[in-house]
Design a protein around this motif. Sequence first.
Motif, mmCIF file in Angstrom:
data_model
loop_
_atom_site.group_PDB
_atom_site.id
_atom_site.type_symbol
_atom_site.label_atom_id
_atom_site.label_comp_id
_atom_site.label_asym_id
_atom_site.label_seq_id
_atom_site.Cartn_x
_atom_site.Cartn_y
_atom_site.Cartn_z
ATOM 1 N N ALA A 174 11.428 6.535 6.664
ATOM 2 C CA ALA A 174 10.492 6.091 5.624
ATOM 3 C C ALA A 174 10.955 4.808 4.942
ATOM 4 C CB ALA A 174 10.296 7.199 4.587
ATOM 5 N N HIS A 175 12.268 4.623 4.770
ATOM 6 C CA HIS A 175 12.737 3.429 4.060
ATOM 7 C C HIS A 175 12.582 2.165 4.910
ATOM 8 C CE1 HIS A 175 16.340 3.959 6.541
ATOM 9 N NE2 HIS A 175 16.667 2.735 6.213
ATOM 10 N N LYS A 176 12.296 2.335 6.217
ATOM 11 C CA LYS A 176 12.115 1.178 7.096
ATOM 12 C C LYS A 176 10.654 0.761 7.217
ATOM 13 C CE LYS A 176 16.002 2.639 10.028
ATOM 14 N NZ LYS A 176 16.389 3.059 11.401
ATOM 15 N N LYS A 177 9.743 1.602 6.764
ATOM 16 C CA LYS A 177 8.324 1.311 6.924
ATOM 17 C C LYS A 177 7.759 0.646 5.682
ATOM 18 C CE LYS A 177 7.409 4.996 10.249
ATOM 19 N NZ LYS A 177 6.524 6.131 10.589
ATOM 20 N N HIS A 178 6.727 -0.173 5.897
ATOM 21 C CA HIS A 178 6.173 -0.947 4.787
ATOM 22 C C HIS A 178 4.724 -0.608 4.468
ATOM 23 C CE1 HIS A 178 9.663 -3.662 4.520
ATOM 24 N NE2 HIS A 178 9.725 -3.531 5.835
ATOM 25 N N PHE A 179 3.937 -0.218 5.467
ATOM 26 C CA PHE A 179 2.531 0.072 5.197
ATOM 27 C C PHE A 179 2.021 1.097 6.207
ATOM 28 C CE2 PHE A 179 3.145 -3.916 7.477
ATOM 29 C CZ PHE A 179 2.488 -3.693 8.677
ATOM 30 N N THR A 180 0.933 1.743 5.821
ATOM 31 C CA THR A 180 0.321 2.741 6.695
ATOM 32 C C THR A 180 -0.817 2.097 7.482
ATOM 33 O OG1 THR A 180 -1.340 3.447 5.093
ATOM 34 C CG2 THR A 180 0.828 4.500 4.980
ATOM 35 N N LEU A 181 -1.351 2.830 8.432
ATOM 36 C CA LEU A 181 -2.478 2.326 9.222
ATOM 37 C C LEU A 181 -3.670 2.038 8.324
ATOM 38 C CD1 LEU A 181 -3.847 1.717 11.928
ATOM 39 C CD2 LEU A 181 -4.256 4.162 12.215
ATOM 40 N N GLU A 182 -3.818 2.816 7.258
ATOM 41 C CA GLU A 182 -4.932 2.604 6.330
ATOM 42 C C GLU A 182 -4.694 1.423 5.388
ATOM 43 O OE1 GLU A 182 -4.769 6.659 7.881
ATOM 44 O OE2 GLU A 182 -3.310 5.437 6.793
ATOM 45 N N GLY A 183 -3.480 0.851 5.408
ATOM 46 C CA GLY A 183 -3.181 -0.311 4.584
ATOM 47 C C GLY A 183 -2.447 -0.019 3.299
ATOM 48 N N HIS A 184 -2.047 1.235 3.064
ATOM 49 C CA HIS A 184 -1.326 1.574 1.844
ATOM 50 C C HIS A 184 0.137 1.120 1.946
ATOM 51 C CE1 HIS A 184 -4.846 3.824 0.791
ATOM 52 N NE2 HIS A 184 -4.688 4.683 1.778
ATOM 53 N N ALA A 185 0.662 0.573 0.856
ATOM 54 C CA ALA A 185 2.061 0.135 0.826
ATOM 55 C C ALA A 185 2.974 1.347 0.653
ATOM 56 C CB ALA A 185 2.268 -0.861 -0.309
ATOM 57 N N ILE A 186 3.995 1.452 1.492
ATOM 58 C CA ILE A 186 4.882 2.615 1.463
ATOM 59 C C ILE A 186 6.064 2.408 0.521
ATOM 60 C CG2 ILE A 186 6.463 4.022 2.857
ATOM 61 C CD1 ILE A 186 4.615 3.648 5.205
ATOM 62 N N GLN A 187 6.659 1.232 0.562
ATOM 63 C CA GLN A 187 7.889 1.026 -0.192
ATOM 64 C C GLN A 187 7.732 1.171 -1.706
ATOM 65 O OE1 GLN A 187 10.972 1.070 1.020
ATOM 66 N NE2 GLN A 187 9.844 1.509 2.904
ATOM 67 N N LYS A 445 4.693 13.398 12.603
ATOM 68 C CA LYS A 445 3.458 13.343 11.807
ATOM 69 C C LYS A 445 3.482 12.081 10.958
ATOM 70 C CE LYS A 445 4.133 17.370 10.033
ATOM 71 N NZ LYS A 445 5.358 17.819 10.735
ATOM 72 N N ASP A 446 2.308 11.673 10.475
ATOM 73 C CA ASP A 446 2.244 10.441 9.697
ATOM 74 C C ASP A 446 2.597 10.699 8.233
ATOM 75 O OD1 ASP A 446 -0.002 11.478 8.410
ATOM 76 O OD2 ASP A 446 -1.437 10.336 9.613
ATOM 77 N N THR A 447 2.574 9.639 7.445
ATOM 78 C CA THR A 447 3.014 9.715 6.055
ATOM 79 C C THR A 447 2.186 10.698 5.239
ATOM 80 O OG1 THR A 447 3.748 7.411 6.172
ATOM 81 C CG2 THR A 447 3.435 8.353 3.980
ATOM 82 N N ALA A 448 0.865 10.619 5.362
ATOM 83 C CA ALA A 448 -0.003 11.504 4.580
ATOM 84 C C ALA A 448 0.228 12.964 4.938
ATOM 85 C CB ALA A 448 -1.467 11.123 4.802
ATOM 86 N N GLU A 449 0.423 13.246 6.216
ATOM 87 C CA GLU A 449 0.665 14.623 6.647
ATOM 88 C C GLU A 449 2.001 15.136 6.120
ATOM 89 O OE1 GLU A 449 -1.640 14.959 10.923
ATOM 90 O OE2 GLU A 449 0.193 13.787 10.835
ATOM 91 N N SER A 450 3.009 14.287 6.121
ATOM 92 C CA SER A 450 4.321 14.692 5.606
ATOM 93 C C SER A 450 4.249 15.030 4.128
ATOM 94 C CB SER A 450 5.348 13.572 5.840
ATOM 95 O OG SER A 450 5.663 13.443 7.204
ATOM 96 N N ILE A 451 3.515 14.209 3.364
ATOM 97 C CA ILE A 451 3.375 14.465 1.930
ATOM 98 C C ILE A 451 2.643 15.779 1.695
ATOM 99 C CG2 ILE A 451 2.267 13.642 -0.180
ATOM 100 C CD1 ILE A 451 2.788 10.779 0.804
#
Length: 559
Positions: A174-187, A445-451
Motif C-alpha cells: 500500500a505504501h508504494k501505490k499512489h492512486f486507484t483505478l477510479e482515480g482516488h489518491a491512496i497516499q 484484492k483491490d484497495t476498496a475490498e481490503s478496506i
Amino acid sequence: MCHCGINIAGVVDVAQVSEFAKTLPGVVYADHYTFTCATDSLSAMRQVIEEHHLNRVVVASCSPRTHEPLFQDNLRKAGLNKYLFEMANIRDQDSWVHQGDPVRATAKAKELVKMAVGRAGVLEPLHEFPFPVAQRALVLGGGLAGLVAALTIADAGYKVYLPDIQERFGGSLAHKKHFTLEGHAIQPYMQKLIHQVEDHPNIRWWPNARMTSFSGHVGSFRSHLEFPDNQWEIHYGAAVIATGAVEYQPTEYLYGQHPRVMTQVGMENLLVDNLDQVGDAPTCVMIQCVGSRSPEHPYCSRICCGAAVKNALRLKEMRPRARVFILHRDIRTYGLKEIYYKKARDLGVQFIRFEPERPPEVAADGEGLTITVFDQNLKAPIKLNADYLTLSAAIRPHPVSREIAQLFKLPLDADGFFMEAHQKLRPLDFASSGIFLCGLAHSPKDTAESIAQAQGAAARALGVLAQEEMYVGGAVAAVDPQKCVICLTCMRTCPYGVPRVDQAEGVITIDPAACHGCGNCASACPRKAIEVMHHRDKQFLSKIGAIDLEEVPEDQAAS
C-alpha cells in the motif's frame, strides 16, 4: 416441521410427515409451519413447550449449520437446556436431492424425523461456565487492512495491540501505490490512517516486533512479542490477521537486467515521481499474468488487469501521443471496472491476446526493447519496439504468513493464503473461534475490498470484545480418567493442540474453553477414553437404531 416456503413442501408432504411424527414413541406434540425460523413461529414454539411441558424438541427443517443456534437459543428462552434439541435436515438431505421423487422423499423425511426423535430421547442437559473476556484485540499487520481494522476497533472504545515486523506502517504494497483505478489518491489516505493510529489513545503499536508464542482460547488469548532489545506479554480476547502480501519479483522478461523493464508498481511510481523521464510520445508494452495462472501458481491475482488499465489510462492522459500495448491471455476487469477497460480502448490502448503456450519474447535493443508476440486473431507474430516494458506481476502471500499460520495453527490454501472457515457462512472467520482475517493475507484484492473486509473483520472481533463474559463447555471433549493410559494419541491428533498431560493425576486433560468439539481425539483414542459431549456414542447408536432396515436377499447382497 418446516415447509421452508416451497423448498421442502414443494417435494415432501409435510402434513403427512407431521402426522407420522405423532405416532413415534415419546412424541406428545407435532405440527408444521411455513417458516419455523420466523419470529411468530419461534414464539409459538416457546408457548407449546410451556403448555405441553416438553423436555425435548426436534425441528425438521433446513441445515443445522445455519439455524441450529437460533433454535437452541429459542429453547433457552423457553427455560429448556439448549442441548436438549435435535434437528433433522429434510431440506439439504432430502427435498433438494430428491425433487423428482416426492413419494420416496416423503418416506425418507419420515425416517430422518424418526432418527432425530430417537437421538433426542437420549440427549443430556449440558452446562456452560462463564469466564471474563479480555476486552482487548490483537491486530497483526501494519498495512492498509491492519490499520483500518485496528482503528475501527479502537474507535469503538477497546484497546488494540498492533505489532508489525517492519519499521514503519504502510505494509509491503500500500505504501508504494499512489492512486486507484477510479482515480482516488491512496497516499493521503494512508498518511491520515497512520497518524490516526499513532495518536490514538486506545492503540498500542510496536515496530520491528515478532510474535513468538500463542496460547488460550476465544476471549482469552496470550502471546509473547519479541523486540530487538525487549519482550512483552499481551492478553487479548480476539485477533485479526492482516499480514498482507508482497509483489512477485519476476525472473523472466529481462526484469532486473534492463533498466526499462519494471512492474506495474514501478510504472506507477515512474508516472508520479519521474514523469519527465517518460518523454512526449513513449511506447509502453505491458505483459499480463507474470507469475500467476501458471502450473506452479494457478491462481489469478485479480488486480493485475485493473493495474494495467489504470497505468495505461494515466499514461495516455498525461502523454496523449503515447502508444500503449497490453499483451494478455484475457482481461479480467471484474465488477464495475469494465468501464475503465472500455475507456482505455477508446483512448487508443491496444489489447493483444496471446496463447499461454506461446508467451511474448523480449530482447534488449539498446536503451529500448523489442517484444515479439503471436497474435491469436491475426495468426501471425507481431514485433513491437518499446521504450518501456511493464510486467503485471503476481501477488504472493507474505513470507510471515506461514510463520503465523504455524504459530496460531491456522489453515493456508494451496497458494499459501489464509483460508476462511466457510466462503459463504463465515467468510471473515478462521475455524478457530475468535480469530479473523482480512486484506491481502486472505487473497488478492483491490484497495476498496481490503478496506471493506478489514471493517468486517473488526466488526466480528467487536462481537467478542463487547461481551464481558463468555461461556465455555457444553459440546466439548471429555476424558474418562479410568480409561486413559496417556498414550498421547489425542495430543498428536488434535489440530488445535488442546490435550495436555496432567502430571499430578497421571491422565490427559482437555480444557473445555480451548476445545473446539471437532471430535478428532475421540475418534482416534484407542481405548475410547474420550467422548464429545452432545455427540456421544449412545446418542448416535440410538439415532442409527431408529432406522427401519429392509432385508436384502442374499443374491442381491452378493452382487
